[in-house]
Write a protein that holds these residues in place. Structure first.
Motif, PDB file in Angstrom:
ATOM      1  N   GLU A 241     -28.903  25.946 -77.609  1.00  0.00           N
ATOM      2  CA  GLU A 241     -28.824  24.520 -77.901  1.00  0.00           C
ATOM      3  C   GLU A 241     -30.179  24.016 -78.396  1.00  0.00           C
ATOM      4  O   GLU A 241     -31.216  24.345 -77.814  1.00  0.00           O
ATOM      5  N   VAL A 242     -30.151  23.249 -79.473  1.00  0.00           N
ATOM      6  CA  VAL A 242     -31.417  22.741 -80.027  1.00  0.00           C
ATOM      7  C   VAL A 242     -31.354  21.219 -80.144  1.00  0.00           C
ATOM      8  O   VAL A 242     -30.276  20.629 -80.141  1.00  0.00           O
ATOM      9  N   SER A 243     -32.539  20.607 -80.290  1.00  0.00           N
ATOM     10  CA  SER A 243     -32.591  19.178 -80.604  1.00  0.00           C
ATOM     11  C   SER A 243     -32.425  19.048 -82.120  1.00  0.00           C
ATOM     12  O   SER A 243     -33.227  19.591 -82.894  1.00  0.00           O
ATOM     13  N   VAL A 244     -31.383  18.358 -82.535  1.00  0.00           N
ATOM     14  CA  VAL A 244     -31.086  18.223 -83.970  1.00  0.00           C
ATOM     15  C   VAL A 244     -32.269  17.557 -84.685  1.00  0.00           C
ATOM     16  O   VAL A 244     -32.705  17.994 -85.753  1.00  0.00           O
ATOM     17  N   PHE A 245     -32.815  16.525 -84.070  1.00  0.00           N
ATOM     18  CA  PHE A 245     -33.939  15.783 -84.652  1.00  0.00           C
ATOM     19  C   PHE A 245     -35.175  16.674 -84.811  1.00  0.00           C
ATOM     20  O   PHE A 245     -35.767  16.761 -85.889  1.00  0.00           O
ATOM     21  N   GLU A 246     -35.560  17.347 -83.734  1.00  0.00           N
ATOM     22  CA  GLU A 246     -36.792  18.150 -83.785  1.00  0.00           C
ATOM     23  C   GLU A 246     -36.658  19.297 -84.774  1.00  0.00           C
ATOM     24  O   GLU A 246     -37.582  19.598 -85.522  1.00  0.00           O
ATOM     25  N   VAL A 247     -35.489  19.940 -84.758  1.00  0.00           N
ATOM     26  CA  VAL A 247     -35.287  21.056 -85.675  1.00  0.00           C
ATOM     27  C   VAL A 247     -35.286  20.538 -87.113  1.00  0.00           C
ATOM     28  O   VAL A 247     -35.835  21.160 -88.021  1.00  0.00           O
ATOM     29  N   ASN A 248     -34.721  19.365 -87.307  1.00  0.00           N
ATOM     30  CA  ASN A 248     -34.706  18.814 -88.659  1.00  0.00           C
ATOM     31  C   ASN A 248     -36.114  18.461 -89.140  1.00  0.00           C
ATOM     32  O   ASN A 248     -36.524  18.882 -90.222  1.00  0.00           O
ATOM     33  N   ILE A 249     -36.854  17.690 -88.340  1.00  0.00           N
ATOM     34  CA  ILE A 249     -38.148  17.219 -88.876  1.00  0.00           C
ATOM     35  C   ILE A 249     -39.168  18.351 -88.997  1.00  0.00           C
ATOM     36  O   ILE A 249     -39.958  18.366 -89.920  1.00  0.00           O
ATOM     37  N   ARG A 250     -39.119  19.307 -88.062  1.00  0.00           N
ATOM     38  CA  ARG A 250     -40.140  20.360 -88.113  1.00  0.00           C
ATOM     39  C   ARG A 250     -39.702  21.549 -88.969  1.00  0.00           C
ATOM     40  O   ARG A 250     -40.454  22.006 -89.827  1.00  0.00           O
ATOM     41  N   PHE A 251     -38.490  22.059 -88.710  1.00  0.00           N
ATOM     42  CA  PHE A 251     -38.068  23.272 -89.422  1.00  0.00           C
ATOM     43  C   PHE A 251     -37.517  22.947 -90.816  1.00  0.00           C
ATOM     44  O   PHE A 251     -37.990  23.488 -91.801  1.00  0.00           O
ATOM     45  N   VAL A 252     -36.495  22.079 -90.879  1.00  0.00           N
ATOM     46  CA  VAL A 252     -35.939  21.775 -92.210  1.00  0.00           C
ATOM     47  C   VAL A 252     -37.037  21.142 -93.068  1.00  0.00           C
ATOM     48  O   VAL A 252     -37.273  21.561 -94.209  1.00  0.00           O
TER      49      VAL A 252
END
Ligand code: DMJ
Length: 619
Positions: A241-252
């Motif tokens: 399970e990941v944080s959608v926000f954190e994965v989006n702003i940092r990884f994407v």
């Protein structure tokens, strides 16, 4: 045979009946029979066993039943076989036209462009052959926007300071590479890896977050090592399970910037692959995404502490910039549709005093608790409204209106001046103000300055003043501490101003927001005080956060000596050091008319309306 009385037709071979063989020998008869029967078998085989031969027969030899069916009233195109034929024909026609257009395009291209196309095609085929093909992406012509790298400042002092910040990046990156390579973050005191559960079991947050900083600082050996790691190890196929926000702003965000800066296809591929993994988060009755998502099962949920199962404004409201680029780079309109739908839901709701509460229930589409903040839980939602407009080359009028309306409501209801004249942005709880400002809220100085130019009703000057005042307040929050680093939150009540009064608000975790505001203010005003304040922060970081194994946050900025928390946050490399570097760079390095920073300081290109304005810069 010609009619009687006519001569034989020219060239026609007339065989006299006397020369015709009257009988065959038995073996000849047998061979003839064999050939004839083989021919008949072949014909039957072709008619009944070759795919689609029956349809062919019906069309060619007989009166086509498919045509008949189609002429029956009401049954137009109801015959699946015929519809399929039409589809196949239409596809052939379309492919043909496409091929013609491509050929025409190619003829108009310069030889070096054709060469690049061939290389891209080759790379694509090679990847498909090695099974790395992954998502089937359309061809996108790569143009590097200007200012991806900068030149050295003329002024020797500025040049030296900029070089010092690059050295800090080398220390932060080098330590991570040495002690924590592949982990999400570094523990600089214990010199080992650290993994935050925000990213599930995705690895390498620091690598992806730091890519663009490495690039803009021209640390290309390091950038190549990071690229190699991404190619071989960055994996999103996990049951976690990941944080959608954190994965989006940092990884994407990190992958998108790395793509736009370097042109390397691997980054586009990975960004889209990860974006697609995030899409199931939007499967809610309203389309407002869940905060947490299991990347394998696609099952989402919200933080258990968030007001009655609500999604959070700063989380679902901070996907827009990345998702618009994902649609552009993948050809998949879903990304754009998902974020535009969030806007629709918000626009249908009543807003208390024009404010956006931090909590919204994704099932009912109703607000949760009426808590409003320009810091934690709310912050980057406002930032993304403004930047959506700027990134669209000022075409997104809806984003613009939402931003300036929201800012007006913030000014009226949340912005206050302390007794000694410090402007701050308080938090709002069901109509009551809490006179506290978070370190996170300090980004607002930069945001307001960035938007001031487009402010409606002659408010440009007024908004620049507001931005400058917020920058000053945030600088005060640093200046009033023992370590000259800012606390997590500071208050304007109980006789204090810009000072943290609660023990659990006295920490500093290498956050960027204050320096971010200095950078924007410097770009817009060139007032030297912003570089001075930035340099004060550099000195404090060097003195209190630098350790042998990297940089660490501190637990209490009012203590006379630092107590390290032993975490080098990935945003220290993505944001804090990048904004410092840009503060001491010339304005044409990542210029604002071509780049917009996502909330993790990852630069994304402005989507130019006028396509002739797309530079094809070779650096
Ligand atoms: C970063 O991850 C982003 O800036 C985010 O928007 C808020 N907080 C951190 C850094 O403080």
């Amino acid at each position: 045979t010609p009619p009687p009385g006519f001569p034989p037709l020219t060239g026609q071979k007339v065989i006299s009946s006397s020369r015709l063989p009257t009988s065959f020998r038995l073996t000849e008869k047998f061979i003839l029979l064999l050939v004839f029967s083989a021919f008949i078998t072949l014909c039957f085989g072709a008619i009944f066993f070759l795919p689609d031969s029956s349809k062919l027969l019906s069309g060619v030899f007989f009166h086509s039943p498919a045509v008949e069916t189609n002429t029956r009233p009401g049954s137009d195109s109801s015959d699946p076989a015929s519809a399929n034929d039409e589809r196949v024909l239409a596809k052939i026609r379309k492919d043909h036209e496409k091929a013609l257009l491509e050929a025409k395009d190619t003829l108009q291209k310069r030889p070096d462009e054709i060469k690049q196309d061939i290389l891209n095609e080759k790379e694509k085929v090679a990847k498909e052959n090695t099974g790395q093909g992954g998502n089937d992406l359309p061809f996108v012509e790569y143009h590097r926007p200007p200012g991806a790298t900068g030149h050295e400042p003329q002024d020797p002092e500025t040049k030296e300071k900029r070089a010092k910040i690059k050295e800090m990046m080398k220390h932060a990156w080098g330590s991570y590479r040495r002690y924590a390579w592949g982990s999400n973050e570094l523990r600089p005191v214990s010199k080992q890896g650290h993994s935050s559960n925000l990213f599930g079991s995705i690895k390498g947050a620091t690598i992806v977050d730091a890519l663009d900083t490495l690039y803009i600082m021209e640390m290309f050996e390091e950038f190549d090592a990071a690229t190699d790691w991404v190619e071989k190890n960055l994996d999103f196929n996990m049951n976690a399970e990941v944080s959608v926000f954190e994965v989006n702003i940092r990884f994407v965000g990190g992958l998108l910037s790395a793509y736009y800066l370097s042109g390397k296809e691997v980054y586009r591929r990975k960004a889209v692959e990860l974006g697609e993994k995030l899409l199931p988060a939007f499967k809610t009755p309203t389309g407002i995404p869940w905060a947490l998502l299991n990347l394998k099962s696609g099952i989402g949920r919200n933080w258990p502490w968030a007001s009655g199962g609500s999604s959070i404004l700063a989380e679902y409201g901070t996907l827009h910039l990345e998702f618009m680029h994902l649609s552009k780079l993948s050809g998949n309109p879903d990304f754009e549709q998902k974020v535009m739908n969030i806007r629709k839901v918000l626009n249908r709701l009543d807003k208390p005093q024009g404010l956006y509460p931090n909590y919204l229930n994704p099932n009912s589409g109703q607000w949760g608790q009426h808590h409003v903040s320009v810091g934690g839980l709310g912050d980057s939602f406002y930032e993304y409204l403004l930047k959506a407009w700027l990134m669209s080359d000022k075409a997104d009028e809806e984003g613009k209106k939402m931003y300036y309306d929201a800012l007006q409501a913030i000014e009226t209801n949340l912005m206050r001046k302390s007794t000694s004249g410090l402007t701050y942005i308080a938090e709002w709880k069901g109509g009551l103000l809490e006179h506290k400002m978070g370190h996170l809220t300090c980004f607002a100085g930069g945001m307001i300055a960035l938007g001031a130019d487009g402010a409606p009703g002659d408010k440009t000057g007024h908004q620049m003043e507001q931005a400058a005042e917020i920058a000053r307040t945030c600088h005060e929050s640093y200046a009033r501490t023992a370590l000259k680093l800012g606390p997590e939150a500071f208050r304007f009540d109980g006789g204090v101003e810009a000072i943290a009064t609660r023990q659990n608000e006295k920490y500093f975790i290498l956050r960027p927001e204050v320096i971010e505001t200095y950078m924007y203010m410097w770009r817009f005003t060139h007032d030297p005080k912003y570089r001075e304040w930035g340099w004060e922060a550099v000195q404090a970081l060097e003195q209190h956060c630098r350790v042998e194994g990297g940089y660490s946050g501190v637990r209490d900025v009012y203590a006379s000596a630092p107590n390290h928390d032993d975490v080098q946050q990935s945003f220290y490399l993505a944001e804090t050091l990048k904004y410092l570097y840009l503060l001491f760079s010339d304005d044409d390095h990542l210029p604002f008319d071509h780049w917009v920073f996502n909330t993790e300081a990852h630069p994304l290109p402005v989507l130019k309306k006028d396509k002739t304005d797309i530079p094809n810069e070779v650096e």
